[in-house]
Scaffold this active site. Sequence first.
Site, PDB file in Angstrom:
ATOM      1  N   ALA A  43      47.239  85.353  28.594  1.00 47.68           N
ATOM      2  CA  ALA A  43      48.665  85.903  28.954  1.00 47.68           C
ATOM      3  C   ALA A  43      48.830  86.452  27.610  1.00 47.68           C
ATOM      4  CB  ALA A  43      49.563  84.810  29.360  1.00 47.68           C
ATOM      5  N   GLY A  58      43.685  77.840  27.521  1.00 46.98           N
ATOM      6  CA  GLY A  58      42.969  79.142  27.825  1.00 46.98           C
ATOM      7  C   GLY A  58      44.056  80.233  28.623  1.00 46.98           C
ATOM      8  N   CYS A  59      44.896  79.580  29.339  1.00 45.35           N
ATOM      9  CA  CYS A  59      45.867  80.513  30.363  1.00 45.35           C
ATOM     10  C   CYS A  59      46.862  81.377  29.220  1.00 45.35           C
ATOM     11  CB  CYS A  59      46.618  79.590  31.369  1.00 45.35           C
ATOM     12  SG  CYS A  59      45.424  78.947  32.449  1.00 45.35           S
ATOM     13  N   THR A  60      47.325  80.571  28.205  1.00 46.73           N
ATOM     14  CA  THR A  60      48.263  80.964  27.320  1.00 46.73           C
ATOM     15  C   THR A  60      47.333  81.990  26.298  1.00 46.73           C
ATOM     16  OG1 THR A  60      49.432  78.904  27.220  1.00 46.73           O
ATOM     17  CG2 THR A  60      49.764  80.358  25.356  1.00 46.73           C
TER      18      THR A  60
END
Length: 155
Positions: A50, A45-47
């Site tokens: 970003a 999710g974080c990738t």
Amino acid sequence: MQELAIGDAAPDFDLESDGGGRVSLSGLKGKPVVVYFYPKDNTPGCTKEAIAFTELNDEFNKLGVTIVGISPDSAKKHDNFIAKHNLAVRLGADTDIKTAEAYGVWVEKSMYGKKYMGVERSTFLVNKDGAIAQIWRKVKVPGHADAVLEAASAL
């Protein structure tokens, strides 16, 4: 601690950042800033988040908006994350969690029945005067960067 609300002054931060530099909210005063908190570098999710902000970075730049992602990861981990995914956003290393606490995003979470403390994916749009213009909590990544861009274009 009282939860931040629209119109409140955004808490300042001064963090080690990617590329051996530092990033601070006060250093960006006079410009609108997207401050987004995410749990961990190189997780799915974080990738995606970003990369979504990176894909819209030119649009944010045209509006004079700076994007700063903040997680508890170290600046070295941020450097690796940026290099691996060719990211175009600044990343702040909130290793002592003080910034996440100031923004009220260091919360109790639960996974597989275990409770633990972690970052709640949240985004704050800060206007050029340093006041919070918009808040997104418990962010779902798909479409989020577009929604933030739309709100930023109304500033």
